[in-house]
Design an enzyme around this catalytic site. Structure first.
Site, PDB file in Angstrom:
ATOM      1  N   ASP A  31       0.664  21.859   0.812  1.00  0.00           N
ATOM      2  CA  ASP A  31       0.090  21.921   2.160  1.00  0.00           C
ATOM      3  C   ASP A  31      -0.755  20.699   2.502  1.00  0.00           C
ATOM      4  O   ASP A  31      -1.056  20.464   3.668  1.00  0.00           O
ATOM      5  CB  ASP A  31      -0.790  23.168   2.311  1.00  0.00           C
ATOM      6  CG  ASP A  31       0.024  24.453   2.283  1.00  0.00           C
ATOM      7  OD1 ASP A  31       1.246  24.368   2.505  1.00  0.00           O
ATOM      8  OD2 ASP A  31      -0.557  25.518   2.041  1.00  0.00           O
ATOM      9  N   LEU A  85      10.770  -4.454   0.679  1.00  0.00           N
ATOM     10  CA  LEU A  85      10.808  -3.639  -0.538  1.00  0.00           C
ATOM     11  C   LEU A  85      10.099  -4.335  -1.695  1.00  0.00           C
ATOM     12  O   LEU A  85       9.661  -3.689  -2.652  1.00  0.00           O
ATOM     13  CB  LEU A  85      12.245  -3.280  -0.907  1.00  0.00           C
ATOM     14  CG  LEU A  85      13.256  -4.385  -1.242  1.00  0.00           C
ATOM     15  CD1 LEU A  85      13.148  -4.805  -2.694  1.00  0.00           C
ATOM     16  CD2 LEU A  85      14.662  -3.917  -0.952  1.00  0.00           C
ATOM     17  N   ARG A 133       6.133 -17.217  -3.705  1.00  0.00           N
ATOM     18  CA  ARG A 133       6.220 -16.265  -2.592  1.00  0.00           C
ATOM     19  C   ARG A 133       5.535 -14.941  -2.946  1.00  0.00           C
ATOM     20  O   ARG A 133       6.044 -13.860  -2.661  1.00  0.00           O
ATOM     21  CB  ARG A 133       7.688 -16.000  -2.213  1.00  0.00           C
ATOM     22  CG  ARG A 133       8.410 -17.205  -1.651  1.00  0.00           C
ATOM     23  CD  ARG A 133       9.920 -17.030  -1.702  1.00  0.00           C
ATOM     24  NE  ARG A 133      10.366 -15.770  -1.147  1.00  0.00           N
ATOM     25  CZ  ARG A 133      10.722 -15.567   0.123  1.00  0.00           C
ATOM     26  NH1 ARG A 133      10.679 -16.572   0.975  1.00  0.00           N
ATOM     27  NH2 ARG A 133      11.138 -14.385   0.528  1.00  0.00           N
TER      28      ARG A 133
END
Length: 938
Positions: free
Chosen positions: A327, A696, A915
């Site tokens: 929940d 990703l 990078r």
């Protein structure tokens, strides 16, 4: 303990440089741990075999050696002494930070730091390269323990745990016995939590126990319900759904007599710390148990059920909670274990329902779980762009909710939408606390709107299946932190609850968290709905506001006055990533609700320069984008300078853009940098610009999370689960799986945690021949121990750029050759499957949240640049902090969403050649991934 040998390299005298301030501490250190005698006259420490000369040099700076890495790999040399009783030395060093190898329970080598930062080693071996102790530590019989795991019975026999597991720095002052139990409703991810707790406890030199069947097991007690478990007991548990140790509601534990029995049975088992994974009710019971513990053991002593020795030994019970609940109803934490798995089931079901609803132009009422919490319904509503949601936190009068629902649905239908999805939380109520059922909603849709309507109740499908990657990783990290918490707890420390806020694992007071959670239900029942919303975390409120804004779009009057309306463009740059379409959809619909005009630049920067591919976005064309994978507006890797930055400036000026949102990976990062630098030459770029990271690889500086990384992680995890099943069925097989991610090992590392891979190779570390040799030895050991124990397969995850020479094919051949027939290796290449199909609910909801934050950023920064708009180039100051801040990267850092200027990130926080960011935020996760599978790192 006695030193039976001189220094291992044969040296009998050695100089140590220290300062006057550290001199006395250094002397005491060597007197205590090496039993050397200090001669004040000449400044030496000696025994019959060795001499240490202390040289005082006040310009000397103590060595700074970090604790979370292998000291042997950091320092160039270390003093190593031989002894005959290393266990005595381990006890002597209790309380110090040590590193033990191969493990802390039965070490052969122990290292610690002296006051000057020098690394001092103690070993039981006779020479530097031996791995056999001088004397046997125990009989063969003593090392045989239970190991075979089963859903019904965890006990078996015949497997030694005297294996070489990697060591981690010791934090416990004394050995504890830690038990874990799952209680309340089951949730996906509980098994991963239990696995992490058991293995971390063993690493820390503790005994690990499980309590079967929740609190019922505590009350019943005995070896059938409170079982000691071992390293291999929990093998592969992270990949399994539900909870393998069982859970049950227990009325007896609510009574004092039941808790008295629980205390007795824990003492009989020798347990002095308990970690409970469950919901608020289970955690409330755990804290009550701790608070009553002194009186419970006193009563047991008075009754003669325990003796005085036991009474003195078990004076305190340390409790820690991890929240397992689908929940997501626990205050103070952003997510509970199992919540995102349940959300994934709901979104998958609604995606399927959407197809049949579109075929028949039907309405569907979908009922989801959530008695006092509408989190599942709310996030499912955002993820699937539902027409209306009904949740307990924001009720309306019986007439109002019907009118509101019919109004919004009729507007959607009139504008060409064929489907209608209404999501109802099981605890949905009207303002007078009257329950709203799916049948009530169905009746309104049929009677007032005349729709062909169906009801779908998802029920326990939401609890079923294996956990998604996020829940596996969350459960694992929280399990490790829970063990740390109980080991660091004192009798005066409040019971901790392990929580997560954004990307940061945190500890919160358990009692306060549970009380806040209960206050929400109390506020709802007392009709104080405003208080109920205030008690929910800020993220919940933000999600609700976002849903209402994107759901209304341009169907109502804009929120902002006309003179503040802007033209805002969005472009996708780089490789496709899950959540890109969610960001475009949410940006466009939110802009409409504010009164802005949204534009999309199709096919990246080259689409703009070659074809002028710019279109304004309208609501009908965007239908269904929220749940689609890939990039609907197209994307490529070209940067503005490659595409023609001057022409881009021309089109920006032609269309009069007031702000630009770039969604993408490292190419998008470079694009933002180029546009910001070009402001001096092109006035068209003097507008707010913001990057939403989406890749990703998760390698964009300025953020710990990028859109698409969760979708990729789930795709890779599902692939690995299937591959691992094949490996286990074949017996004795390893699969080397090639993982994308460029020069970032984020994907491989987190996938390794999620699937329990034995090894992961990442570009940040590369692959050394020494480490490869060690890993093959580990695999050989694992397979030899697994022989005769049923299905057993292993995975190795290799980032593509971890090594250009050692490709997956080459690695598989090398491993097969070195295995000498004991096992074999195959390679598996998932390729672009890793980009994923439909985006995960996390990427959908975060895409929405980030896009709306980005629009808010443009609205606020537009005022800053508007004040400078009429200045000449000579007067426009590009280097003031407020102007620099108008071109930023939106990111998650720790427990906050932040905007960081592109100039700061590009100039100071980026490894441009690689990078990647200069700081690797997930390094600690790598350490956990390795030590939970028993990998030795060299």
């Amino acid at each position: 303990m006695t030193q039976s040998l001189p220094l291992l390299n044969g040296t009998e005298a050695y100089k140590l440089v220290t300062t006057q301030g550290l001199y006395d501490k250094t002397v005491k250190f060597y007197e205590k741990y090496l039993q050397l005698v200090h001669d004040k006259r000449v400044g030496t420490l000696t025994n019959s075999l060795i001499t240490l000369k202390l040289v005082v040099d006040n310009s000397f700076k103590p060595l700074d050696v970090v604790n979370d890495k292998d000291w042997r790999a950091i320092v160039s040399s270390a003093l190593v002494f031989s002894c005959t009783n290393i266990q005595h030395f381990r006890d002597l060093a209790a309380g110090e930070t040590i590193q033990a190898y191969p493990n802390e329970t039965n070490p052969i080598e122990i290292y610690l730091k002296d006051p000057n930062g020098y690394i001092i080693g103690i070993t039981e071996t006779k020479n530097a390269i031996s791995i056999k102790p001088t004397l046997p530590k125990q009989s063969v019989e003593a090392s045989l323990i239970s190991s075979r795991s089963s859903r019904i019975d965890i006990a078996s026999s015949g497997v030694s745990t005297d294996s070489s597991y990697p060591a981690i720095p010791k934090t416990a002052k004394a050995q504890k016995s830690i038990a874990v139990m799952t209680s309340g409703g089951d949730a996906p991810g509980m098994n991963a939590n239990v696995r992490a707790i058991v293995r971390t406890a063993i690493f820390k030199g503790c005994n690990a126990f499980v309590v079967m069947e929740g609190y019922e097991g505590l009350v019943k007690g005995g070896p059938n319900y409170i079982k000691q478990v071992y390293w291999e007991t929990v093998r592969n548990w992270s990949c399994e759904g539900g909870t393998n140790i069982g859970t049950a509601r227990c009325k007896e534990f609510r009574e004092r007599e039941g808790r008295l029995l629980g205390a007795l049975h824990l003492i009989e088992a020798g347990v002095d710390a308990l970690i409970v994974c469950g919901g608020d009710g289970s955690l409330t019971g755990a804290d009550l148990f701790r608070s009553e513990w002194p009186s419970l053991i006193r009563e047991l002593l008075d009754q003669g059920r325990i003796n005085k020795v036991q009474f003195d030994r078990y004076q305190h019970l340390n409790i820690c909670g991890t929240v397992g609940s689908i929940d997501n109803d626990m205050s103070t934490t952003d997510a509970t274990i199992g919540a995102y798995s349940a959300l994934d089931r709901i979104c998958q079901a609604i995606d399927y329902i959407e197809a049949t609803a579109n075929s028949h132009s039907r309405a569907f009422v979908v009922e989801v779980m959530g008695r006092n919490c509408g989190w599942l319904a709310l996030l499912a509503g955002i993820s699937t762009s539902a027409d209306y949601i009904l949740i307990p936190e924001k009720p309306a009068s019986s007439r109002e909710w019907q009118d509101q629902m019919c109004d919004i649905i009729s507007k959607h239908r009139s504008r060409g939408k064929r489907t209608t999805i209404v999501i109802v939380a099981e605890g949905a109520i009207s303002a007078d606390l009257t329950p709203i059922s799916s049948k009530d909603v169905h009746k309104v849709l049929v009677d007032r709107l005349g729709l062909d309507c169906r009801i779908t109740t998802l029920g326990h499908v939401q609890r079923g299946g294996t956990a998604v990657a996020y829940d596996r990783i969350l459960a694992t990290l929280q399990g490790v932190e829970a063990v740390n918490a109980v080991l660091e707890s004192t009798p005066d420390t409040p019971s901790p609850l392990i929580a997560i806020n954004e990307n940061k694992i945190t500890r919160k007071p358990l009692v306060e968290s549970v009380q806040l959670t209960k206050s929400v239900a109390e506020a709802i029942h007392s009709k104080d709905f405003k208080k109920a919303m205030q008690l929910r975390d800020s993220e919940f409120v933000e999600h609700l506001d976002n849903f209402m804004a994107i759901n209304s779009a341009d169907h109502i009057e804009p929120k902002l006055p006309e003179h503040t309306h802007m033209k805002i463009a969005i472009v996708n740059v780089g490789a496709p990533a899950g959540g890109m379409n969610s960001a475009v959809y949410s940006m466009a619909t939110y802009c409409m609700s504010q009164g802005h005009k949204p534009y999309a630049i199709y096919n990246g920067w080259t689409g703009l320069t070659r074809h002028e591919s710019v279109r304004s976005l309208n609501w009908k064309d965007l239908l269904g984008w929220q749940s689609r994978g890939g990039s609907e507006i197209g994307t490529n890797r070209h940067t503005p300078e490659e595409a023609d930055i001057g022409l881009i400036a021309y089109y920006f000026q032609k269309y009069g853009f007031d702000g630009i949102i770039i969604v993408g990976g490292f190419e998008a990062f470079v694009s933002l940098h180029q546009l910001e630098r070009a402001r001096e030459n092109y006035t068209a770029f003097r507008i707010p610009m913001v990057l939403i990271p989406a890749t990703l690889s998760n390698n964009v500086p300025g953020t710990e999370y990028s859109l698409g990384s969760d979708t990729a992680l789930n795709s890779l995890m599902q692939y690995c689960d299937i591959i691992k099943q094949s490996a286990a069925s074949t017996r004795g097989r390893v699969f080397v799986v090639d993982v994308q991610g460029g020069n970032s090992g984020y994907l491989a590392t987190h996938a390794a945690v999620a699937v329990g891979a034995q090894v992961s190779y990442v570009p940040e570390e590369g692959i050394s021949l020494e480490q490869l040799t060690q890993d093959i030895e580990n695999l050989t050991e694992s397979f030899s121990e697994a022989e005769g124990r049923g299905k057993f397969g292993q995975l190795i995850l290799k980032s593509t750029n971890a090594s250009k020479v050692l490709t997956p094919e080459v690695l598989a051949e090398v491993i097969t050759q070195e295995a000498e027939g004991h096992f074999d290796a195959k390679c598996a290449i998932p390729g672009h499957v890793q980009q994923g199909g439909l985006p995960s609910p996390i990427d959908r909801t975060r895409g929405t949240r980030f896009a709306i934050r980005a629009v808010g950023f443009i609205e606020s920064q537009h005022k800053v640049l508007a004040a400078e708009a009429n200045l000449d180039d000579d007067d426009f100051d590009f280097d003031t902090p407020k102007i620099i801040a108008t071109a930023s990267v939106l990111g998650v850092k720790g427990s906050d969403i932040v905007f960081s200027s592109i100039r700061q990130l590009y100039d100071f926080e980026t490894e441009l050649n690689k990078r990647t960011p200069k700081t690797i935020h997930w390094q600690s996760t790598r350490t956990i991934a390795d030590h939970l599978v028993g990998r030795k790192k060299l």
